[in-house]
Design an enzyme around this catalytic site. Structure first.
Site, PDB file in Angstrom:
ATOM      1  N   GLU A 247       2.419   3.387 -12.437  1.00 30.14           N
ATOM      2  CA  GLU A 247       3.847   3.098 -12.259  1.00 30.14           C
ATOM      3  C   GLU A 247       4.728   3.689 -13.365  1.00 30.14           C
ATOM      4  OE1 GLU A 247       3.694  -1.000  -9.756  1.00 30.14           O
ATOM      5  OE2 GLU A 247       3.475  -1.214 -11.920  1.00 30.14           O
TER       6      GLU A 247
HETATM    7  N1  IFG Z   1       1.201  -3.453 -10.010  1.00 35.28           N
HETATM    8  C1  IFG Z   1       1.153  -3.210 -11.451  1.00 35.28           C
HETATM    9  C2  IFG Z   1       0.709  -4.360 -12.320  1.00 35.28           C
HETATM   10  C3  IFG Z   1       1.155  -5.712 -11.790  1.00 35.28           C
HETATM   11  C4  IFG Z   1       0.728  -5.830 -10.329  1.00 35.28           C
HETATM   12  C5  IFG Z   1       0.983  -7.232  -9.817  1.00 35.28           C
HETATM   13  C6  IFG Z   1      -1.012  -2.119 -11.084  1.00 35.28           C
HETATM   14  C7  IFG Z   1      -1.982  -1.032 -11.495  1.00 35.28           C
HETATM   15  C8  IFG Z   1       1.469  -4.804  -9.526  1.00 35.28           C
HETATM   16  N2  IFG Z   1       0.221  -2.090 -11.680  1.00 35.28           N
HETATM   17  O1  IFG Z   1      -1.357  -2.954 -10.283  1.00 35.28           O
HETATM   18  O2  IFG Z   1       1.221  -4.179 -13.630  1.00 35.28           O
HETATM   19  O3  IFG Z   1       2.536  -5.893 -11.951  1.00 35.28           O
HETATM   20  O4  IFG Z   1       0.354  -7.434  -8.573  1.00 35.28           O
END
Ligand code: IFG
Length: 514
Positions: free
Chosen positions: A328
């Protein structure tokens, strides 16, 4: 007449219907062993039982003492542990190291007769995994911390067992909400029951930096001060971290630390102005947005920072992997991201470690030995494999333990859908992403993100009963697994959850046998 008796014995052996007594195949073992055979009768643990270990093997002795101490509180037995010699007492458990290639490093052979148990493996780690099976064959009250009434019967029979995947892990996010050493040790105790062998600690994010870095002390002095919701946060000193690593290693669990970069980095940006492109420190962040922060990719100081962090972390991490995050990074230009991730992989290699990263790292170079952790984007996983990487399977829609069970359960998120116990279990990593095959997969991991998870009870509620299912997916061959069989076995784990005082979610999909 003889024929009738033989028929009766055959029926008992086949169906294990010895009234009231556990049999190996009816014990509800998780992960389900590869091969199980019932015999009549049981080995009864008592104060007269002796535990032997072969070859005067010091590491094996430690594992034998682990087992002795594991069963002592509930049985009250102070069992003798001795090196195997010629004369063994009649009533004994022997842990022996053998050479059997079929078993690999974690497999074991368990033979249980009325007077003798032999647990054999190529390594003490295999013996440790086999002990978890013996533990689950004992009555669940063996998990209690106070003396319970016996008898302590272990059903007779044979088990040959070994894992499908080498990497069977859980991730705990200690950044969004901080959890201290005692909580992490308690979690290690619980996941070891199900033969999990890796604990990935998500040590940094926008909301908190959780590991002391001596050359950059403000990362924890400032970056460790708070958490989601504005609570007091916290962090691991390097001594704390080394204690977690030691405790995990005693249970043959490898710790993999994650420093998430170049995004998910606000805590570091709030700690050091120079890490920001405008040389202005960010404010500490206590919300739950993602994708808004980035390191300044074209500043030399950024790579000094990364080098120091990876150097210090590698020095206290015996495991071969460092997780560099990479997810992200919406605030980082794509070409900057590709450049940064490539440089970070070189830095990790410089300190003798291999790289694990979220699947977006596939957009950059994939250096030899690098593993991409598949969580959301199939195309990233396929690209990583095309570039010579392996895949750690952590699909958000199946393994994310921070997903709500259903729309009524109070904790967690649901961006990746609701994940009930069946959805968490009823899938095969080797066929769930087009273009990714068993040979590309190192294993399975269950991430618990803690935006909404504040207490250890909350952790237990999300982890149990879904993690044992993931542990089975990592261990038991897919062709040996079915939801209909599993839901009966997980139901029998309820008595163990209760004995361990685990705050598990009593899913309505399961006919729980407390
Ligand atoms: N995605 C984000 C996490 C977390 C997650 C919560 C990943 C690799 C959503 N990154 O999962 O930091 O916020 O479900």
């Amino acid at each position: 007449m003889r024929l009738r008796i033989l028929f009766l014995i055959a029926a008992i052996l086949t169906f294990g219907f010895v009234k009231g007594q556990n049999t190996i195949t009816s014990a509800g073992l998780i992960p389900k062993p590869v091969l199980m055979e019932n015999n009549l009768g049981a080995f009864e643990l008592s104060n007269k039982t002796t535990i032997y270990y072969t070859d005067n093997n010091e590491e094996l002795k430690k594992v034998a003492l682990y087992f002795k101490n594991l069963i002592k509180p509930a049985t009250g037995f102070d069992i003798a542990v001795k090196p195997l010699s010629k004369e063994t007492t009649r009533h004994s458990i022997t842990f022996e190291i053998i050479e059997n290639p079929e078993l690999g490093t974690e497999g074991y052979k368990l033979k249980i007769y009325p007077q003798v148990i032999t647990l054999s493996a190529n390594t003490p780690e295999g013996i440790f995994r086999g002990i978890q099976t013996i533990r689950q064959l004992l009555p669940a009250k063996v998990e209690k911390k106070t003396v319970q009434k016996g008898p302590w019967k272990i059903p007779d029979g044979e088990i040959t067992d070994f894992p499908s995947y080498r990497y069977r892990g859980m991730m705990l996010d200690v950044s969004r909400h901080f959890f201290g050493v005692e909580d992490v040790k308690h979690l290690i105790d619980l996941i070891s029951i199900y033969k999990i062998n890796t604990l990935h600690l998500h040590l940094s994010d926008d909301q908190g930096w959780r590991i002391e870095i001596k050359s950059w002390p403000k990362l924890t002095e400032i970056g460790g001060k708070t958490q989601v919701g504005g609570g007091k946060g916290g962090f691991f000193t390097q001594e704390d971290y080394k204690e977690i690593v030691r405790y995990a290693a005693e249970r043959y669990i490898t710790v993999i630390p994650e420093i998430d970069m170049p995004g998910h980095i606000n805590a570091a940006l709030a700690s050091y102005p120079e890490l920001n492109c405008d040389n202005k420190a960010k404010e500490l962040y206590t919300g739950t947005d993602v994708g808004f922060s980035t390191l300044c990719v074209h500043k030399d100081v950024t790579y000094k920072f990364v080098d120091d962090v990876i150097r210090e972390l590698s020095a206290i991490t015996p495991g071969e992997y460092i997780h560099i995050g990479g997810d992200e990074s919406h605030a980082t230009k794509k070409e900057d991201y590709i450049y940064f991730i490539s440089k970070v992989q070189d830095i990790v290699a410089k300190y003798g470690k291999k790289v694990l990263g979220w699947d977006e790292i596939a957009l950059s170079e994939i250096k030899p030995g690098t593993v991409a952790e598949y969580w959301a984007k199939d195309s990233n996983a396929v690209l990583a494999v095309k570039k010579g990487g392996k895949i750690l399977m952590a699909p958000g829609s199946r393994t994310y333990l921070d997903m709500q069970y259903n729309k009524k359960t109070p904790l967690g998120l649901h961006w990746s859908g609701y994940v009930n116990v069946k959805k968490a279990y009823d899938w095969d990593p080797a066929t769930s992403v087009k273009g990714i095959h068993k040979k590309d997969i190192t294993g399975v991991e269950s991430p618990l993100w803690t935006e909404t998870i504040k207490t250890f009870d909350d952790i237990e509620y999300m982890v149990f009963p879904r993690l044992p299912g993931h542990a089975e997916i990592g261990w038991t061959p897919a062709k040996e697994r079915s939801w209909d069989d599993y839901k009966k076995r997980i139901a029998k784990q309820a008595s163990r959850f209760k004995a361990l005082d685990i705050n598990y979610y009593k899913s309505p999909l399961i006919d729980w046998k407390e």
